[in-house]
Design a protein around this motif. Structure first.
Motif, mmCIF file in Angstrom:
data_model
loop_
_atom_site.group_PDB
_atom_site.id
_atom_site.type_symbol
_atom_site.label_atom_id
_atom_site.label_comp_id
_atom_site.label_asym_id
_atom_site.label_seq_id
_atom_site.Cartn_x
_atom_site.Cartn_y
_atom_site.Cartn_z
ATOM 1 N N ILE A 55 68.364 77.244 60.203
ATOM 2 C CA ILE A 55 67.182 76.480 60.623
ATOM 3 C C ILE A 55 67.179 75.098 59.975
ATOM 4 N N ALA A 56 67.470 75.053 58.665
ATOM 5 C CA ALA A 56 67.366 73.801 57.909
ATOM 6 C C ALA A 56 68.395 72.753 58.336
ATOM 7 N N ILE A 57 69.627 73.159 58.547
ATOM 8 C CA ILE A 57 70.672 72.168 58.872
ATOM 9 C C ILE A 57 70.339 71.404 60.148
ATOM 10 N N PRO A 58 70.049 72.075 61.272
ATOM 11 C CA PRO A 58 69.707 71.294 62.470
ATOM 12 C C PRO A 58 68.442 70.446 62.291
ATOM 13 N N LEU A 59 67.443 70.969 61.590
ATOM 14 C CA LEU A 59 66.214 70.198 61.372
ATOM 15 C C LEU A 59 66.478 68.957 60.531
ATOM 16 N N VAL A 60 67.200 69.131 59.435
ATOM 17 C CA VAL A 60 67.503 67.996 58.557
ATOM 18 C C VAL A 60 68.353 66.971 59.298
ATOM 19 N N VAL A 61 69.348 67.442 60.031
ATOM 20 C CA VAL A 61 70.196 66.512 60.794
ATOM 21 C C VAL A 61 69.352 65.756 61.818
ATOM 22 N N ALA A 62 68.486 66.450 62.531
ATOM 23 C CA ALA A 62 67.629 65.794 63.529
ATOM 24 C C ALA A 62 66.711 64.766 62.866
ATOM 25 N N LEU A 63 66.137 65.129 61.731
ATOM 26 C CA LEU A 63 65.254 64.189 61.020
ATOM 27 C C LEU A 63 66.031 62.976 60.518
ATOM 28 N N LEU A 64 67.174 63.228 59.879
ATOM 29 C CA LEU A 64 67.958 62.118 59.338
ATOM 30 C C LEU A 64 68.574 61.276 60.443
ATOM 31 N N PHE A 65 68.904 61.906 61.567
ATOM 32 C CA PHE A 65 69.446 61.181 62.715
ATOM 33 C C PHE A 65 68.454 60.114 63.184
ATOM 34 N N GLY A 66 67.160 60.432 63.085
ATOM 35 C CA GLY A 66 66.115 59.510 63.509
ATOM 36 C C GLY A 66 65.749 58.470 62.469
ATOM 37 N N VAL A 67 66.337 58.575 61.274
ATOM 38 C CA VAL A 67 66.051 57.617 60.202
ATOM 39 C C VAL A 67 67.161 56.578 60.174
ATOM 40 N N ASN A 68 66.799 55.338 60.442
ATOM 41 C CA ASN A 68 67.768 54.255 60.341
ATOM 42 C C ASN A 68 67.358 53.409 59.143
ATOM 43 N N LEU A 69 68.153 53.474 58.095
ATOM 44 C CA LEU A 69 67.821 52.774 56.859
ATOM 45 C C LEU A 69 67.680 51.268 57.056
ATOM 46 N N ARG A 70 68.468 50.705 57.942
ATOM 47 C CA ARG A 70 68.406 49.253 58.194
ATOM 48 C C ARG A 70 67.075 48.879 58.837
ATOM 49 N N LYS A 71 66.604 49.725 59.775
ATOM 50 C CA LYS A 71 65.325 49.462 60.431
ATOM 51 C C LYS A 71 64.158 49.644 59.467
ATOM 52 N N LEU A 72 64.383 50.438 58.417
ATOM 53 C CA LEU A 72 63.338 50.643 57.409
ATOM 54 C C LEU A 72 63.337 49.543 56.350
ATOM 55 N N GLY A 73 64.234 48.566 56.516
ATOM 56 C CA GLY A 73 64.253 47.418 55.619
ATOM 57 C C GLY A 73 65.248 47.506 54.473
ATOM 58 N N TYR A 74 66.037 48.564 54.423
ATOM 59 C CA TYR A 74 67.037 48.684 53.365
ATOM 60 C C TYR A 74 68.253 47.855 53.728
ATOM 61 N N ASP A 75 68.794 47.187 52.734
ATOM 62 C CA ASP A 75 69.949 46.323 52.939
ATOM 63 C C ASP A 75 71.228 47.148 52.777
ATOM 64 N N VAL A 76 71.555 47.913 53.818
ATOM 65 C CA VAL A 76 72.778 48.725 53.804
ATOM 66 C C VAL A 76 73.686 48.260 54.930
ATOM 67 N N GLN A 77 74.956 48.312 54.648
ATOM 68 C CA GLN A 77 75.932 47.948 55.661
ATOM 69 C C GLN A 77 76.101 49.113 56.634
ATOM 70 N N PRO A 78 76.233 48.814 57.920
ATOM 71 C CA PRO A 78 76.507 49.897 58.876
ATOM 72 C C PRO A 78 77.852 50.540 58.532
ATOM 73 N N LEU A 79 77.881 51.840 58.562
ATOM 74 C CA LEU A 79 79.120 52.562 58.263
ATOM 75 C C LEU A 79 79.914 52.769 59.551
ATOM 76 N N SER A 80 80.211 51.645 60.196
ATOM 77 C CA SER A 80 80.836 51.670 61.521
ATOM 78 C C SER A 80 82.281 52.162 61.503
ATOM 79 N N PHE A 81 82.866 52.286 60.325
ATOM 80 C CA PHE A 81 84.231 52.794 60.220
ATOM 81 C C PHE A 81 84.286 54.330 60.299
ATOM 82 N N LEU A 82 83.138 54.998 60.243
ATOM 83 C CA LEU A 82 83.122 56.458 60.166
ATOM 84 C C LEU A 82 83.437 57.217 61.463
ATOM 85 N N PRO A 83 82.998 56.760 62.644
ATOM 86 C CA PRO A 83 83.259 57.578 63.835
ATOM 87 C C PRO A 83 84.712 58.002 64.051
ATOM 88 N N PRO A 84 85.709 57.109 63.914
ATOM 89 C CA PRO A 84 87.072 57.619 64.109
ATOM 90 C C PRO A 84 87.491 58.608 63.021
#
Length: 178
Positions: free
Chosen positions: A18-47
């Motif tokens: 139960i927890a893993i899908p819920l946490v993933v869904a919640l974190l999936f909806g959290v974009n640190l950049r949109k929340l004002g945090y100065d983080v670099q996009p981890l665009s190298f991760l998908p491959p």
């Protein structure tokens, strides 16, 4: 047979399933950049995490071949590796989506329907597979190999499908990454 081992882990299986899908869904909806945090996009991760999915698929197939050839310890080690790879994938997947905007699929026509069919079945089974993997693993820990084998016949093709379609989804959407 060691049913006490299974009973000991049942609450963990339920909690994690139960927890893993819920946490993933919640974190999936959290974009640190949109929340004002100065983080670099981890665009190298998908491959990287797509490659991990591909490796997971290969490890699963080799693990099944190992057990069919009577190599129980190799099978056990490969299954532990497959679980570790899945956890690594999940961590990278969430980290990517917490630092990057979602990529929209840009294909048109029939390919669009094929992509969304694969994506939806991949996501659905990635949630469903969690308790199956955990129950299958715990049954092996409990040395209830008759029950382990029975559920593994269901778990294996689902897990393999999730791993392989993860790679396919990446390959189909990769031209549209910014």
């Amino acid at each position: 047979m060691n049913t006490s081992v299974e009973q000991k882990y049942n609450k963990w299986i339920i909690t994690l399933s139960i927890a893993i899908p819920l946490v993933v869904a919640l974190l999936f909806g959290v974009n640190l950049r949109k929340l004002g945090y100065d983080v670099q996009p981890l665009s190298f991760l998908p491959p990287i995490y797509a490659t991990i999915n591909g490796i997971t698929a290969v490890v699963l197939v080799i693990a099944v071949m190992a057990i069919k050839n009577g190599k129980r310890k190799l099978h056990e080690n490969l299954m532990k590796l497959a679980i570790l790879l899945s956890v690594l994938f999940l961590g990278m997947y969430v980290a990517y989506h917490m630092t990057s905007n979602s990529t929209k699929f840009g294909g048109e026509g029939a390919i669009r329907y094929i992509y969304y069919f694969i994506l939806i079945t991949h996501i659905s089974l990635s949630v469903i597979i969690i308790p199956f993997v955990l129950v299958t693993y715990v049954r092996a820990l409990a040395e209830r190999f008759d029950k382990h084998k029975k559920i593994a016949k269901i778990t294996f093709p689902m897990w393999l499908y999730v791993a392989v379609t993860g790679v396919i989804v990446y390959l189909m959407i990769s031209p549209y990454y910014v």
